[in-house]
Design a protein around this motif. Sequence first.
Motif, PDB file in Angstrom:
ATOM      1  N   GLU A   1       0.736 -10.550   0.874  1.00 12.06           N
ATOM      2  CA  GLU A   1       0.503 -10.894  -0.739  1.00 12.06           C
ATOM      3  C   GLU A   1       1.377 -11.819  -1.060  1.00 12.06           C
TER       4      GLU A   1
ATOM      5  N   LYS B   1      -5.074  -2.864  -2.137  1.00 17.31           N
ATOM      6  CA  LYS B   1      -6.255  -3.554  -2.806  1.00 17.31           C
ATOM      7  C   LYS B   1      -6.281  -2.959  -4.298  1.00 17.31           C
TER       8      LYS B   1
ATOM      9  N   TRP C   1      -3.944  -1.897  -5.972  1.00 16.94           N
ATOM     10  CA  TRP C   1      -2.768  -2.456  -6.677  1.00 16.94           C
ATOM     11  C   TRP C   1      -3.088  -3.717  -7.117  1.00 16.94           C
ATOM     12  N   MET C   2      -3.407  -4.729  -6.130  1.00 17.67           N
ATOM     13  CA  MET C   2      -3.565  -6.176  -6.297  1.00 17.67           C
ATOM     14  C   MET C   2      -4.554  -6.246  -7.328  1.00 17.67           C
ATOM     15  N   ASP C   3      -5.470  -5.374  -7.339  1.00 17.37           N
ATOM     16  CA  ASP C   3      -6.481  -5.650  -8.576  1.00 17.37           C
ATOM     17  C   ASP C   3      -6.236  -5.237  -9.726  1.00 17.37           C
TER      18      ASP C   3
ATOM     19  N   LYS D   1      -3.543  -5.797 -12.984  1.00 19.26           N
ATOM     20  CA  LYS D   1      -2.484  -6.838 -13.255  1.00 19.26           C
ATOM     21  C   LYS D   1      -1.216  -6.412 -13.248  1.00 19.26           C
TER      22      LYS D   1
ATOM     23  N   HIS E   1       0.331  -3.980 -11.725  1.00 17.35           N
ATOM     24  CA  HIS E   1       0.840  -3.409 -10.214  1.00 17.35           C
ATOM     25  C   HIS E   1       0.941  -4.774  -9.438  1.00 17.35           C
ATOM     26  N   ARG E   2      -0.053  -5.673  -9.734  1.00 18.29           N
ATOM     27  CA  ARG E   2       0.268  -7.021  -8.835  1.00 18.29           C
ATOM     28  C   ARG E   2       1.421  -7.729  -9.355  1.00 18.29           C
ATOM     29  N   THR E   3       1.854  -7.787 -10.720  1.00 20.11           N
ATOM     30  CA  THR E   3       2.961  -8.378 -11.209  1.00 20.11           C
ATOM     31  C   THR E   3       4.123  -7.845 -10.398  1.00 20.11           C
TER      32      THR E   3
END
Length: 197
Positions: A81, A156, A158-160, A162, A164-166
């Motif tokens: 990612e 997925k 986590w990536m969805d 905001k 967690h993705r950050t």
Amino acid sequence: MRKNTIIASVIAVALATTMSIPATAAEQTDHSKEIEAMSQWLDGLTVTPSADTPAGLIPTEMTDAELAAYTDKIFELVNKEREKAGAEPLERSEYLNEAANTRAEDCATVGSIYVDGKPHTRPDGSRWFTALGIDENYNYGENSGQGRFTAEAQMKGWMDSKGHRTNILYDRYTEIGIGCALSEQGEIFAIQIFYRP
């Protein structure tokens, strides 16, 4: 009976993962808006069970080797990612792995990523970063997840999200630790701890 069990399991997984709030060095304590949004999302959730373990879910028992492979897969997916986002890959830190495993065991012991309704809290009531042996946090972040997700499905989720993705893509983070533990109920608790110098 099996249909109800699968539906309850999938809803619990969705609730636990979507309601995990990422912790950053600049943590916030009021998560009421996020919790309300997740509750509204769950109200509209429709689940279609299957006769087998639903896709994206793990079995309720895993060996130590399977847990190690799970953490390795999460590490691989994090760096994939980051590569897609143009961020440098993270190095895996044994120190952070140990703290992440401690946090995962904390969560598995109490059966939740929340303690007294608070995310990123240890069973004794202290903040999550005390697992690192520190009393104040300026350089670390934590993502937590709970459920029966495969590593791919957990990533997925986590990536969805905001926040967690950050944490996953933050370009100042240079190291990561990943820990996983299985509760007596068969839920996996996955923890990522990030470090920036």
